[in-house]
Enzyme design. Structure first.
Site, PDB file in Angstrom:
ATOM      1  CE  LYS A 214      -1.844   2.845   2.230  1.00 31.89           C
ATOM      2  NZ  LYS A 214      -1.666   4.300   1.993  1.00 31.89           N
ATOM      3  N   GLY A 266       6.547   4.727   8.672  1.00 30.49           N
ATOM      4  CA  GLY A 266       5.715   5.925   8.752  1.00 30.49           C
ATOM      5  C   GLY A 266       5.797   6.547  10.123  1.00 30.49           C
ATOM      6  CB  SER A 267       3.576   8.890  11.848  1.00 33.70           C
ATOM      7  OG  SER A 267       2.368   8.166  11.767  1.00 33.70           O
ATOM      8  CB  THR A 268       6.110   7.327  16.388  1.00 30.64           C
ATOM      9  OG1 THR A 268       7.465   7.361  15.928  1.00 30.64           O
ATOM     10  CG2 THR A 268       6.062   6.584  17.716  1.00 30.64           C
ATOM     11  N   GLY A 271       2.390   3.691  13.744  1.00 34.40           N
ATOM     12  CA  GLY A 271       3.109   2.470  14.116  1.00 34.40           C
ATOM     13  C   GLY A 271       2.580   1.885  15.414  1.00 34.40           C
ATOM     14  CD  GLU A 288      12.538   3.481   9.013  1.00 36.36           C
ATOM     15  OE1 GLU A 288      12.361   4.453   9.782  1.00 36.36           O
ATOM     16  OE2 GLU A 288      12.742   3.586   7.807  1.00 36.36           O
ATOM     17  CB  CYS A 322      12.669   8.200   9.067  1.00 34.37           C
ATOM     18  SG  CYS A 322      13.693   7.195   7.998  1.00 34.37           S
ATOM     19  CD  GLU A 419       9.883  11.989  12.350  1.00 34.47           C
ATOM     20  OE1 GLU A 419       8.791  11.431  12.514  1.00 34.47           O
ATOM     21  OE2 GLU A 419      10.853  11.455  11.788  1.00 34.47           O
TER      22      GLU A 419
HETATM   23  P1  NAI Z   1       1.478   8.207   8.257  1.00 35.81           P
HETATM   24  O1  NAI Z   1       2.191   7.376   9.245  1.00 35.81           O
HETATM   25  O2  NAI Z   1       0.055   8.536   8.499  1.00 35.81           O
HETATM   26  O3  NAI Z   1       1.536   7.499   6.815  1.00 35.81           O
HETATM   27  C1  NAI Z   1       2.423   6.507   6.425  1.00 35.81           C
HETATM   28  C2  NAI Z   1       1.669   5.416   5.677  1.00 35.81           C
HETATM   29  O4  NAI Z   1       0.769   4.759   6.558  1.00 35.81           O
HETATM   30  C3  NAI Z   1       0.825   5.893   4.524  1.00 35.81           C
HETATM   31  O5  NAI Z   1       0.873   4.952   3.491  1.00 35.81           O
HETATM   32  C4  NAI Z   1      -0.567   5.947   5.120  1.00 35.81           C
HETATM   33  O6  NAI Z   1      -1.594   5.824   4.161  1.00 35.81           O
HETATM   34  C5  NAI Z   1      -0.542   4.748   6.021  1.00 35.81           C
HETATM   35  N1  NAI Z   1      -1.489   4.779   7.138  1.00 35.81           N
HETATM   36  C6  NAI Z   1      -2.023   5.844   7.778  1.00 35.81           C
HETATM   37  N2  NAI Z   1      -2.829   5.441   8.780  1.00 35.81           N
HETATM   38  C7  NAI Z   1      -2.808   4.094   8.781  1.00 35.81           C
HETATM   39  C8  NAI Z   1      -3.425   3.107   9.590  1.00 35.81           C
HETATM   40  N3  NAI Z   1      -4.215   3.416  10.619  1.00 35.81           N
HETATM   41  N4  NAI Z   1      -3.155   1.807   9.330  1.00 35.81           N
HETATM   42  C9  NAI Z   1      -2.336   1.478   8.322  1.00 35.81           C
HETATM   43  N5  NAI Z   1      -1.748   2.360   7.529  1.00 35.81           N
HETATM   44  C10 NAI Z   1      -1.957   3.661   7.746  1.00 35.81           C
HETATM   45  O7  NAI Z   1       2.319   9.508   8.056  1.00 35.81           O
HETATM   46  P2  NAI Z   1       1.827  10.936   7.510  1.00 35.81           P
HETATM   47  O8  NAI Z   1       0.494  11.290   8.058  1.00 35.81           O
HETATM   48  O9  NAI Z   1       1.946  10.930   6.059  1.00 35.81           O
HETATM   49  O10 NAI Z   1       2.899  11.896   8.142  1.00 35.81           O
HETATM   50  C11 NAI Z   1       2.767  12.311   9.484  1.00 35.81           C
HETATM   51  C12 NAI Z   1       4.091  12.381  10.181  1.00 35.81           C
HETATM   52  O11 NAI Z   1       4.634  11.078  10.235  1.00 35.81           O
HETATM   53  C13 NAI Z   1       5.148  13.198   9.474  1.00 35.81           C
HETATM   54  O12 NAI Z   1       5.078  14.533   9.810  1.00 35.81           O
HETATM   55  C14 NAI Z   1       6.399  12.555   9.992  1.00 35.81           C
HETATM   56  O13 NAI Z   1       6.723  13.113  11.247  1.00 35.81           O
HETATM   57  C15 NAI Z   1       6.033  11.112  10.176  1.00 35.81           C
HETATM   58  N6  NAI Z   1       6.472  10.274   9.064  1.00 35.81           N
HETATM   59  C16 NAI Z   1       7.586   9.520   9.247  1.00 35.81           C
HETATM   60  C17 NAI Z   1       8.070   8.754   8.225  1.00 35.81           C
HETATM   61  C18 NAI Z   1       9.283   7.938   8.403  1.00 35.81           C
HETATM   62  O14 NAI Z   1       9.875   7.530   7.419  1.00 35.81           O
HETATM   63  N7  NAI Z   1       9.696   7.637   9.601  1.00 35.81           N
HETATM   64  C19 NAI Z   1       7.437   8.741   6.908  1.00 35.81           C
HETATM   65  C20 NAI Z   1       6.235   9.522   6.841  1.00 35.81           C
HETATM   66  C21 NAI Z   1       5.798  10.274   7.879  1.00 35.81           C
END
Ligand code: NAI
Ligand code: MG
Length: 816
Positions: A214, A266-268, A271, A288, A322, A419
């Site tokens: 996804k 993605g976000s903590t 996660g 991660e 990240c 972050e």
């Molecule tokens: P997010 O964690 O919401 O999105 C990452 C992925 O998870 C996307 O594909 C999203 O569609 C999916 N997702 C969202 N909610 C989900 C759920 N309940 N179950 C399964 N999958 C889900 O991150 P977002 O909203 O794009 O960014 C928010 C903050 O997260 C950023 O400001 C940053 O601080 C952090 N982030 C960290 C990343 C990293 O590589 N460590 C990458 C992206 C965001």
């Protein structure tokens, strides 16, 4: 990078001049040496996207399906242009994708490692052939400079497929006794869309798993292009499935009963949610997550190099990384000099359209993210931080932010602790190396760190002290497929890349010996049980901080023999006892981790010696508890002694390695202790099943808070006497008994427990997984019954050693 002599500093092209005027103009131009625009062509990408008209479906079972979900747009954040439409995946779409992946599983495994290697190799080749298109699509969709997507994202993604073609070839011989996990759900973010796809898809396919991926809703395009390429390359239908959509689609992948593993970046916050949702389901999980990585500059650093490092560390990919080095910790004596040079360098950073090859920073991925970053800056200002940005105009349209430096923020300010995920650097100072390490670790995260000093012995002294999965010495943001990447603490768990990463897609083949339940000694007839204790009433206690301790509640529980007669009492530990045990462990943690393997081995051998001399006594207690016959009871004591020898032997042999990364550097993979391990023991092998995990944990420098078997606690509680006579340092092992439901939840939710091992695997284990979400401790519930405590194999030992350590990769470049 294209440097054009005939441009002025503001980027406008100067018209060609003639004669002597031309000479002076050339002279003038050389004096300024500005940059002109150098746009990358996007015709092929526009054609592929049908000039924004195209609407993509999901790639499921080798075909494209539309599904019933809404159409969502994806834009280029630099100019707002509509790139394409894509579908919001519904539960039904996810269901179809998972079914397709499940159907493809058997044949994908049957074709064997070599055939899978050929597929991965072909994917790498096909990506390489289309690397320019991928780079442009990635930059358009995400806003990142094409220089970065062209030189970093895409080549590294390709490298991951090549590297993992190798693991596919080697998996049968390198991972004997392991099998693929099955269908895996993979959810990736928008900051490195294709690269994160590669980090996840390549090892999964190499291991023999099939995938439902996804991609992120802001950046679905490169994953869709990848699906097209994989299809053309003849990847069998169903091996890779791509379902697009937002968080709800991701959640459907997580919840689907047939996904056996979830790999998430993605976000903590999300996660943590995924940790809770998967708790108790038996799904494997790797996370991660975010970071607030320290960038430590000592007064012995080459400051100009460090300034360039900061530029790469926090303004790479607009800071949406990240592992961004977003916390600058600079030694006080060089702070002013460092920040002066940094501000001067920031003045030269060019922010512009991502397809311009001459820019340094592109656009922020989406307005939501841009507003989030601006919100942090507002909060920082309100907290009294000084926010500095270079005085250069930004492009008028599009989502752009300048490189930003924050100084004078109080340490508790959100811009220091959270972050930000944008081009924002926060600067703090330190005085001594010890203070640098303490500040570096003053965060709930632990993804990466960067250390700058020309004094190598200082760097190598500091690196092990920083709690992070990756430490870069005099470099930053270095990645390679041969080196695992992943976090400590709330940055998540699991590794991606290298041998470390392959484990994430494999599980032990369950022992053919019939599993644990079958070998639990059956109740014997009452007259076969040995006689009662020798008449002297023994009060067994908890063992906390090297002291025998009465339970806080003052209660004991009756312990019955196989005939149902009460023959002993065990202290009934409560939450307070657990907290005391964890506190005692924390006090012992640093010094035990700092002992040499040699010394740890000595103590384990000593334990073995002292246990061996009491073989009859422990055999007696085992018989009393379980009704085992004399021979098998003696046998279990013998196995326990042997496992002490085994892990004593490994104490100084579980070496790290040096990875073959393709740069001029040494990448050390160090096995570090995890910290405090909570261990919940089962009744299957009430002595060997206690000694085994404790010995494994201790041998690698961990400290232990142990919950002894619930039904058969006595042999374990009697170990106190053996421990006391074997020089086990106080607090290194702490023992709790009682009703598991009353003590284990406190252990599972405790923020100072770094890992939980559960060898019972019941409903309480699921509760523990849910409770672990607070500090995101690693949890290992041995649901497969992989470890046979009564007949441990080499595979079991290796698994325990791996669980007892985590890998830190330290990158040290060389060259003059
Ligand atoms: P997010 O964690 O919401 O999105 C990452 C992925 O998870 C996307 O594909 C999203 O569609 C999916 N997702 C969202 N909610 C989900 C759920 N309940 N179950 C399964 N999958 C889900 O991150 P977002 O909203 O794009 O960014 C928010 C903050 O997260 C950023 O400001 C940053 O601080 C952090 N982030 C960290 C990343 C990293 O590589 N460590 C990458 C992206 C965001
Ligand atoms: Mg986009």
């Amino acid at each position: 990078m294209t440097r054009q002599g005939a441009t002025t500093r503001d980027g406008t092209n100067a018209p060609p001049a003639a004669g002597s005027a031309s000479a002076s103009r050339v002279h003038e131009a050389f004096r300024h040496l500005g940059y002109g625009p150098a746009p990358e062509g996007d015709r092929t990408a526009r054609e592929w996207l049908e000039e924004g008209e195209r609407v993509f479906g999901h790639y499921v079972g080798g075909s494209w399906i539309d599904g019933a979900g809404d159409i969502r747009p994806t834009h280029c954040p630099a100019d707002g242009r509509l790139l394409a439409g894509f579908r919001d995946g519904t539960g039904d779409d996810v269901d179809r994708a998972v079914s397709a992946a499940a159907d493809a599983l058997a044949s994908w495994q049957e074709i064997g490692g070599h055939a899978r290697a050929r597929h991965l190799y072909r994917l790498a080749r096909q990506l390489q052939k289309r690397s320019r298109l991928f780079a442009v699509v990635e930059s358009l969709d995400n806003g990142k400079p094409v220089r970065e997507s062209r030189d970093l994202d895409i080549p590294l993604a390709i490298r991951h497929f090549y590297h993992h073609a190798g693991w596919a070839q080697l998996a049968p011989s390198e991972f004997p006794g392991y099998e693929p996990l099955g269908v895996v759900g993979q959810i990736i973010p928008w900051n490195f869309p294709l690269l994160m796809l590669a980090w996840k898809v390549a090892p999964a396919l190499a291991a023999g798993c099939t995938v439902v991926l996804k991609p992120a809703e802001y950046t679905p395009l490169s994953a869709l292009l990848f699906a097209e390429v994989a299809h053309e390359a003849g990847l069998p239908p169903g091996v890779l499935n791509v379902v697009t959509g937002g968080g709800a689609t991701g959640a459907a992948v997580v919840r689907h009963p047939e996904t056996r593993k979830i790999a998430f970046t993605g976000s903590t916050e999300v996660g943590r949610e995924i940790r809770r949702v998967t708790a108790g389901t038996g799904k494997h999980l790797s996370l991660e997550l975010g970071g607030k990585s320290p960038f430590v500059v000592f007064d012995s650093a080459d400051l100009d190099a460090a300034v360039e490092g900061v530029v790469d560390g926090v303004w790479f990919n607009q800071g949406q990384v990240c592992c961004a080095g977003s916390r600058l910790l600079v030694q006080e004596s060089v702070e002013a000099e460092m920040l002066d040079r940094l501000r001067a360098r920031m003045e030269t950073i060019r922010v512009g359209h991502p397809l311009d090859k001459a820019i340094d920073m592109g656009a922020i991925v989406d307005r939501v993210q841009m507003e989030r970053v601006e919100g942090y800056l507002e909060a920082g200002r309100a907290d009294g931080a000084e926010i500095w940005q270079p005085d250069r105009p930004l492009p008028k349209d599009g989502l752009f932010l300048p490189p930003t430096l924050c100084t004078g923020a109080p340490p508790s300010s959100t811009i220091v602790t959270e972050e930000i995920f944008g081009p924002v650097l926060v600067s703090l100072t330190f005085r001594t190396p010890a203070e640098a390490v303490a500040l570096a670790n003053d965060t709930r995260y632990g993804l990466a760190a960067s250390i700058w000093t020309e004094d190598m012995s200082l760097a190598l002294d500091v690196a092990p002290g920083i709690k992070a999965g990756t430490v870069w010495v005099n470099c930053t943001n270095m990645f390679d497929a041969a080196s695992g990447f992943g976090g400590y603490r709330e940055s998540g768990f699991g590794r991606e890349g290298g041998r470390e990463g392959m484990w994430e897609y494999l599980k032990p083949v369950p022992p053919a010996r019939g599993g644990r339940a079958a070998s639990v000694p059956g109740p014997a007839s009452a007259d076969a049980a040995p006689a009662a204790d020798d008449g002297v009433d023994r009060t067994r206690k908890l063992w906390i901080g090297g002291k025998q301790t009465r339970p806080d509640g003052g209660y004991s529980l009756p312990v019955v023999d196989t005939a149902g007669a009460v023959y002993a009492e065990a202290p009934r530990g409560n939450r307070k006892d657990v907290r005391n045990a964890v506190e005692a462990a924390a006090k012992a943690r640093t010094s035990w981790a700092g002992q040499s393997g040699h010394l740890r081995a000595q103590i384990l051998y000593y334990l073995a010696e002292n246990l061996a001399v009491r073989q009859e006594e422990f055999a007696h207690q085992l018989r009393r508890a379980t009704g085992a016959d004399a021979q098998s009871a003696r046998g279990e004591v013998d196995v326990a002694v042997q496992s002490l020898f085994t892990f004593a032997a490994w104490a100084d042999k579980h070496d790290g390695s040096v990875h073959s990364t393709p740069f001029r550097n040494v990448t050390f993979a160090m096995n570090e202790p995890v910290g405090t391990v909570g261990i919940r023991c089962g009744d299957h092998a009430p002595l060997a099943g206690v000694i085994g995990p404790v010995a494994a944990a201790l041998s690698q420098g961990n400290v232990v808070a142990l919950v002894v078997p619930e039904r058969f606690p006595i042999p374990a509680l009697d170990l106190v006497q053996v421990m006391e006579t074997s020089d086990v340092p106080p607090g290194t092992v702490n023992m709790l008994s009682g009703i598991h439901g009353e003590v284990v939840p406190t252990l599972a939710s405790h923020d100072d427990v770094d890992q939980l091992w559960d060898f019972v695997a019941d409903d309480l284990s699921g509760d523990s997984e849910r409770l672990s979400a607070g500090n995101l401790k690693r949890v290992w519930v041995d649901r497969e019954g992989a470890v046979d405590w009564l007949e441990p194999t080499g595979r079991d030992t290796a698994m325990l050693l791996r669980k007892a350590t985590r890998v830190k990769n330290i990158w040290v470049p060389y060259g003059v």
